[in-house]
Enzyme design. Structure first.
Site, PDB file in Angstrom:
ATOM      1  N   HIS A  86     -14.180   2.443  33.708  1.00  0.00           N
ATOM      2  CA  HIS A  86     -13.321   3.181  34.637  1.00  0.00           C
ATOM      3  C   HIS A  86     -12.403   2.276  35.449  1.00  0.00           C
ATOM      4  CE1 HIS A  86     -16.419   5.951  33.485  1.00  0.00           C
ATOM      5  NE2 HIS A  86     -17.340   5.288  34.155  1.00  0.00           N
TER       6      HIS A  86
ATOM      7  N   HIS B 221     -21.213   6.375  25.812  1.00  0.00           N
ATOM      8  CA  HIS B 221     -21.783   6.540  27.150  1.00  0.00           C
ATOM      9  C   HIS B 221     -23.060   7.346  27.031  1.00  0.00           C
ATOM     10  CE1 HIS B 221     -18.386   4.694  29.001  1.00  0.00           C
ATOM     11  NE2 HIS B 221     -17.600   5.448  28.245  1.00  0.00           N
ATOM     12  N   ILE B 222     -24.082   6.852  27.667  1.00  0.00           N
ATOM     13  CA  ILE B 222     -25.385   7.514  27.606  1.00  0.00           C
ATOM     14  C   ILE B 222     -25.328   8.850  28.337  1.00  0.00           C
ATOM     15  CG2 ILE B 222     -27.801   7.307  28.321  1.00  0.00           C
ATOM     16  CD1 ILE B 222     -27.380   4.196  28.108  1.00  0.00           C
TER      17      ILE B 222
ATOM     18  N   TYR C   4     -30.346   8.114  32.740  1.00  0.00           N
ATOM     19  CA  TYR C   4     -30.181   7.213  31.589  1.00  0.00           C
ATOM     20  C   TYR C   4     -31.371   7.198  30.637  1.00  0.00           C
ATOM     21  CZ  TYR C   4     -26.250   5.556  34.368  1.00  0.00           C
ATOM     22  OH  TYR C   4     -25.080   5.485  35.077  1.00  0.00           O
TER      23      TYR C   4
ATOM     24  N   ASN D 112     -20.577   0.037  25.100  1.00  0.00           N
ATOM     25  CA  ASN D 112     -20.735   0.826  26.314  1.00  0.00           C
ATOM     26  C   ASN D 112     -20.315  -0.104  27.447  1.00  0.00           C
ATOM     27  OD1 ASN D 112     -21.443   2.172  28.609  1.00  0.00           O
ATOM     28  ND2 ASN D 112     -23.458   2.822  27.874  1.00  0.00           N
TER      29      ASN D 112
END
Ligand code: CA2
Length: 153
Positions: free
Chosen positions: A84, A104-105, A27, A78
């Protein structure tokens, strides 16, 4: 006559408050404060302000999405792991019918299979995935382009 507000909602979901403290290989080293400052700076360059919220609680995120209907033009999100799993988050986003940018990173498609499915994907107008923290700036710019009519939603 009502006009479109020049405000975006920036939402970060569960565990993103840990940015910059752990898993820098996945990240990066930038913090949540860096993310929020980046998005605010990017939006300000186009005359938009940003309301930023991070929460580890699904219901808090859903309440913020509902409130955005009153005074925001679009949402940069985010959703973290809720991407999910959460039909409810998806329902909230589609319920308010504001343009959404999904960020998303990490490159979720290069990770475990359970990260490959997103409940948000088909209702988001913008997707920026795997570009690290700078991806938030690109998502913000793309969303503003849609809001200002410079790109198709
Ligand atoms: O790549 C992303 O941005 C994710 O949305 C991040 C989520 C993950 O569940 C998604 O599959 C992809 C996890 C956020 C956790 O963030 C941390 C940051 C630093 C240290 C630990 C967790």
């Amino acid at each position: 006559m009502t006009s479109t507000p020049h405000r975006l909602l920036l939402l970060n979901g569960p565990n993103l408050n840990l940015l910059g403290t752990r898993e820098p290989d996945v990240y990066g080293r930038e913090t949540l404060a860096d993310v929020e400052a980046l998005v605010s700076r990017t939006a300000a360059a186009s005359g938009f302000e940003v309301r930023a919220l991070q929460s580890n609680h699904e219901g808090v995120l859903i309440d913020a999405i509902h409130a955005a209907r009153e005074d925001c033009a679009g949402i940069v999100i985010n959703p973290g792991g809720l991407t999910h799993t959460s039909v409810s988050l998806r329902d909230a986003l589609s319920g308010v019918a504001l343009p959404v940018a999904e960020v998303h990173i990490s490159d979720v498609y290069a990770r475990e299979e359970f990260r490959h499915h997103s409940y948000i994907r088909d209702i988001a107008a913008v997707h920026v995935i795997g570009e690290g923290v700078p991806g938030y700036a690109r998502a913000t710019t793309l969303l503003i382009d849609i809001l200002t009519g410079q790109a198709d939603g």
